[in-house]
Design an enzyme around this catalytic site. Structure first.
Site, PDB file in Angstrom:
ATOM      1  N   PRO A 138      11.907   1.053 -10.029  1.00  0.00           N
ATOM      2  CA  PRO A 138      10.557   1.288 -10.554  1.00  0.00           C
ATOM      3  C   PRO A 138      10.319   2.775 -10.776  1.00  0.00           C
ATOM      4  O   PRO A 138      10.776   3.610  -9.995  1.00  0.00           O
ATOM      5  CB  PRO A 138       9.648   0.743  -9.446  1.00  0.00           C
ATOM      6  N   CYS A 139       9.571   3.111 -11.851  1.00  0.00           N
ATOM      7  CA  CYS A 139       9.406   4.522 -12.202  1.00  0.00           C
ATOM      8  C   CYS A 139       8.057   5.097 -11.800  1.00  0.00           C
ATOM      9  O   CYS A 139       7.840   6.297 -11.925  1.00  0.00           O
ATOM     10  CB  CYS A 139       9.603   4.726 -13.701  1.00  0.00           C
ATOM     11  N   VAL A 140       7.122   4.271 -11.318  1.00  0.00           N
ATOM     12  CA  VAL A 140       5.763   4.761 -11.080  1.00  0.00           C
ATOM     13  C   VAL A 140       5.727   5.893 -10.063  1.00  0.00           C
ATOM     14  O   VAL A 140       4.869   6.764 -10.104  1.00  0.00           O
ATOM     15  CB  VAL A 140       4.844   3.600 -10.632  1.00  0.00           C
TER      16      VAL A 140
END
EC number: 2.1.1.37
Length: 465
Positions: free
Chosen positions: A200-202
């Site tokens: 995930p990039c958040v």
């Protein structure tokens, strides 16, 4: 009966009227070829609930419909007092889906031998290099790897039902884990040649929380999954900041003893010939030492670069055209300042002759200054968002890839925004396949080359000439 497990869905039971409740979504039922109105039976064994198709009309598959769906889809909502024999309310369970049969057991069960000994699809070795994707999203990265002709998908995993629907719509080989990756049991993970990871990039993106992975904590789980595959190579894709994060440090630290050879690089899809920019970091790791090279970045002269029109074709008139005046676009075009969040710096409006557009993000449909939108070629007072099929072309998604009808236009755009630049993935995949092939050729030669020797009259070893 086909007893191959096509999907493993991991979730928690809920509660209704004091009893445990199991809610099976359309995605799960369609994976097992259950249709609306079909008769089914419920059988409780000593450790599982088994749902099968039957001629007995006592129970049948229910239906549900959402506004974005063109027709009803199957649904099972089961809440029976007998369930208390097997499960508690809010207890995590594994749902094993095969053709016409669903086996529901408590989470972390290693024993798949229930009703005809179901086994993971793809248990027999495939001829091509095999890979598993964690998470797989809609399957764009998987499609890009398969498009090279060297790879075949053996497993996907995701927690979002729309991503799972899209993945299953495009990939029939292998199995799929539908649930939180932190809960996946190694027993459900097949052996593959390559593991594809897209964390995930958040936590790392400039548009996210910039937490640097301190609280994200998925590095350990990704390492656990990779080790379970027994793979020979790993490919990781994420925003460049991820590769400076604590999460990546943990992942690499755990895998380095088994994968000591690492290569990390930042690549922009635009530099690889794409019209849409998408700068991402990539890491490739190998268990065996072999020279690996990232694909060479192309330096295309301006006159050879592709235009927007060459990407979207001649049907550009189709779409949701809007007036600039009085719209969000007018506000974005009037933004000023010395920062990077202005329309001019981000190519917020582009035309047919433009040769670069901004990166397509998951929130593209919410209209933001960092994304590119299309200005009408003949009436510059009009604009529209690019359609999902156009975005797929910008990302170089293989033509055979498609979305199921139940996924709406905005949802397709979001799934594509969360995906990858397929041209870069294909180029890296080719290099990984080449490297693994070199390793295999070298080992084959080493095993087949035998030096002929015998003892001579002095009882010493000598070559046989």
């Amino acid at each position: 009966m086909d007893s191959k497990v096509k999907m493993i869905r991991n979730l928690r039971t809920s509660e209704r009227n004091g009893n445990p409740r199991i809610f099976l979504e359309s995605t799960v039922l369609e994976a097992g070829n259950f249709a609306v109105g079909e008769h089914i039976s419920y059988t409780i064994t000593n450790n599982a609930l088994v749902i099968q198709k039957t001629e007995d009309p006592s129970y049948k598959v229910a239906k549900r419909k959402r506004p974005s769906w063109k027709e009803h889809r199957p649904l099972i909502d089961y809440c029976n007092g007998d369930l208390g024999i097997l499960f508690r309310a809010k207890e995590k369970i594994d749902i094993l889906v095969s053709d016409s049969t669903i086996v529901i057991r408590k989470e972390l069960s290693f024993d798949l031998c229930v009703i005809g000994q179901p086994r993971l699809e793809g248990e027999q070795p495939l001829k091509k290099l095999t890979f598993a994707s964690f998470p797989s999203g809609a399957g764009v990265a998987s499609a890009a790897l398969e498009e090279t002709g060297y790879f075949e998908s053996k497993m996907g995993a995701d927690i979002w039902d729309l991503a799972v629907d899209s993945y299953l719509h495009n990939f029939s080989n292998g199995s799929l884990y539908f649930g939180d990756l932190r809960s996946i049991n190694p027993a459900y993970i097949p052996s593959v040649d390559v593991s594809w990871l897209s964390p995930p990039c958040v936590e790392f993106s400039a548009l996210g929380q910039l937490g640097k992975g301190v609280l994200e904590g998925l590095g350990v789980h990704f390492a656990r999954v990779v080790m379970a595959t027994g793979c020979k190579a790993i490919i990781i894709e994420q925003v460049p900041q991820y590769f400076k994060s604590r999460s990546f440090e943990q992942l690499k630290g755990l895998l380095a003893p088994m994968f000591p050879f690492w290569n990390v690089s930042n690549i922009d899809a635009f530099d690889m010939g794409a019209v849409a920019g998408r700068r991402r970091g990539y890491a490739v790791a190998f268990a065996d030492n072999e020279d690996f090279q990232f694909p060479a970045v192309q330096s295309l002269p301006e006159h050879r670069r592709t235009t927007v029109q060459q990407i979207i074709g001649n049907d550009w008139e189709e779409g949701d055209w809007r007036k600039i005046e009085g719209s969000t676009m007018q506000h974005l075009l009037n933004k000023s300042g010395n920062n990077n969040f202005t329309a001019e710096k981000n190519r917020t409006l582009v035309g047919l002759n433009d040769k670069k557009v901004s990166c397509f993000i998951a929130n593209y449909s919410k209209i933001n200054v960092t994304s590119s939108y299309f200005v009408h070629p003949e009436n510059p007072s009009l604009w529209r968002p690019f359609r999902s099929d156009e975005i797929a072309k910008f990302l170089d998604v293989p033509e055979w890839f498609s979305f199921p009808e139940n996924v709406s236009e905005n949802q397709r755009t979001r799934l594509l925004g969360q995906s990858v630049a397929a041209n870069v993935v294909k180029a890296i995949g080719i290099e990984v396949a080449y490297t693994l092939m070199k390793q295999k050729v070298r080992k084959t030669i080493d095993q087949s080359f035998v030096v002929p020797v015998q003892k001579n009259q002095n009882n010493q070893l000598a070559f046989i000439l």
